[in-house]
Design a protein around this motif. Sequence first.
Motif, PDB file in Angstrom:
ATOM      1  N   ARG A 299       0.833  -1.208   0.000  1.00 26.40           N
ATOM      2  CA  ARG A 299       0.000   0.000   0.000  1.00 26.40           C
ATOM      3  C   ARG A 299       0.871   1.262   0.000  1.00 26.40           C
ATOM      4  O   ARG A 299       0.576   2.227  -0.714  1.00 26.40           O
ATOM      5  CB  ARG A 299      -0.903  -0.027   1.226  1.00 26.40           C
ATOM      6  N   ALA A 300       1.932   1.229   0.788  1.00 23.87           N
ATOM      7  CA  ALA A 300       2.815   2.392   0.828  1.00 23.87           C
ATOM      8  C   ALA A 300       3.498   2.611  -0.513  1.00 23.87           C
ATOM      9  O   ALA A 300       3.655   3.752  -0.973  1.00 23.87           O
ATOM     10  CB  ALA A 300       3.864   2.206   1.931  1.00 23.87           C
ATOM     11  N   ASP A 303       0.935   4.119  -2.871  1.00 27.08           N
ATOM     12  CA  ASP A 303       0.721   5.546  -2.563  1.00 27.08           C
ATOM     13  C   ASP A 303       1.877   6.395  -3.070  1.00 27.08           C
ATOM     14  O   ASP A 303       1.682   7.510  -3.582  1.00 27.08           O
ATOM     15  CB  ASP A 303       0.569   5.716  -1.046  1.00 27.08           C
ATOM     16  N   LEU A 306       1.579   6.672  -6.857  1.00 23.88           N
ATOM     17  CA  LEU A 306       0.457   7.550  -7.190  1.00 23.88           C
ATOM     18  C   LEU A 306       0.831   9.012  -7.015  1.00 23.88           C
ATOM     19  O   LEU A 306       0.482   9.861  -7.844  1.00 23.88           O
ATOM     20  CB  LEU A 306      -0.754   7.187  -6.315  1.00 23.88           C
ATOM     21  N   ARG A 307       1.582   9.326  -5.955  1.00 21.99           N
ATOM     22  CA  ARG A 307       1.982  10.730  -5.724  1.00 21.99           C
ATOM     23  C   ARG A 307       3.017  11.183  -6.736  1.00 21.99           C
ATOM     24  O   ARG A 307       2.986  12.338  -7.191  1.00 21.99           O
ATOM     25  CB  ARG A 307       2.551  10.886  -4.306  1.00 21.99           C
ATOM     26  N   GLN A 311      -2.117   8.612 -11.721  1.00 28.11           N
ATOM     27  CA  GLN A 311      -3.011   7.455 -11.856  1.00 28.11           C
ATOM     28  C   GLN A 311      -2.659   6.594 -13.073  1.00 28.11           C
ATOM     29  O   GLN A 311      -2.787   5.361 -13.041  1.00 28.11           O
ATOM     30  CB  GLN A 311      -4.464   7.940 -11.973  1.00 28.11           C
ATOM     31  N   SER A 370     -11.754   9.879  -7.318  1.00 26.20           N
ATOM     32  CA  SER A 370     -11.333   8.757  -6.478  1.00 26.20           C
ATOM     33  C   SER A 370     -12.245   7.551  -6.678  1.00 26.20           C
ATOM     34  O   SER A 370     -11.769   6.403  -6.762  1.00 26.20           O
ATOM     35  CB  SER A 370     -11.339   9.190  -5.009  1.00 26.20           C
TER      36      SER A 370
END
Length: 387
Positions: A299-300, A303, A306-307, A311, A370
């Motif tokens: 998950r990290a 993230d 994504l940052r 997307q 989202s």
Amino acid sequence: MNRRGWQALGAVVAVLFGALCFYLYLKATPYQEVVDHGPSPEARANPYLAAEQFLRQHNVPVTHANSLDVLPGIDPRQHSLLLFGDRSNMTPRQIDQVLNWTRAGGRLVFVAESLWDEKTGQSNDLLLDRVQLHQSLSKDLKDLPPDPDADPYPDLTKLYLEDADAPAYVSFDTAFHLEDPKNLAQAWANSGKATHMMQLNHGLGSITVVTDADLWKAPAIEQYDNAWLLWYLNADTSVTLLYNTDHDSLLTLLLRNFPQALVALAALIVLACWHVGVRHGPLLEPVPRARRQLQEHLRASADFILRRHGQDSLLQALQQDILRRARRRHPGFEQLAVAEQWLVLARLTRQPTRAISQALSPRPKQRLSSAEFSRQVAHLQTLRNAL
């Protein structure tokens, strides 16, 4: 030893002790000795104490002050003001106050504190500049031609008075010289080479400028005619002696007398500020090792991607994974046309062709919401899991 023997021994000792005392009495000579303990505390605190006492003995009232705050309460008539302290912190307003007091009839005596600077056209002594006198070093003066009547006391300053057979001799510091470029002085006193005292009129009063006032400190005041000159300058007046115009600040006194206490106070203040200081955010508890699972790392990582990349990078990664799995399930898949690939994927995943086309078609550049992004990811994961 029996009792009679002890008595005889005691008598002998008593006789010997008496003889020793008598001998010391004959040889001892009484004498007086004066022990010098140095200046008294009053003399150490007041360098002009002897000068004050001398003036009082000659019926000249004397008071001393530490600042010019007393000046408004002093009647200038028949009064002298002796400025013998440091005047480096005197303001132009205070100088005007002193000169106005003198103009009203007071006698002003002060010490020239700074040398005249030819380049700047001034000195660091504002009061000396206001009376238009200059001070220089005697060694910078031109040598005078030899005088046939040689001065027997070239290092003493001579003051000549009318109807006097001989001058008064005083011991000014001969290293400094006073100049009068405007010819304002009414009287002066010289040594063998330089001028050390000048007097000039100022309104109803008078101003006396000297190169130093050390001749009126103990023990120099008792030498030559030094004490007489002090009386002569202040005769028939009351005197206010100002010898400390610059008070030590509270911080200076504390540093001088209580340095350890100030260091301890500073350390206490630093510790107090550190203790009550505002933090930038709440303290985070350390994360227990049991929570560091693979799912959290994934998950990290997602993230972070994504940052940093947006997307599209995540969607394209899922699409490439679907195509890679399809190539393994259907040999020659990469050589088929796009429409044929979608048909193969529909057969393999049991999903409609329309859903396949929506999932694998290139996405527009605009950012998805989202909810829409989550639905798209879920749909791609469903296709991938079916292969």
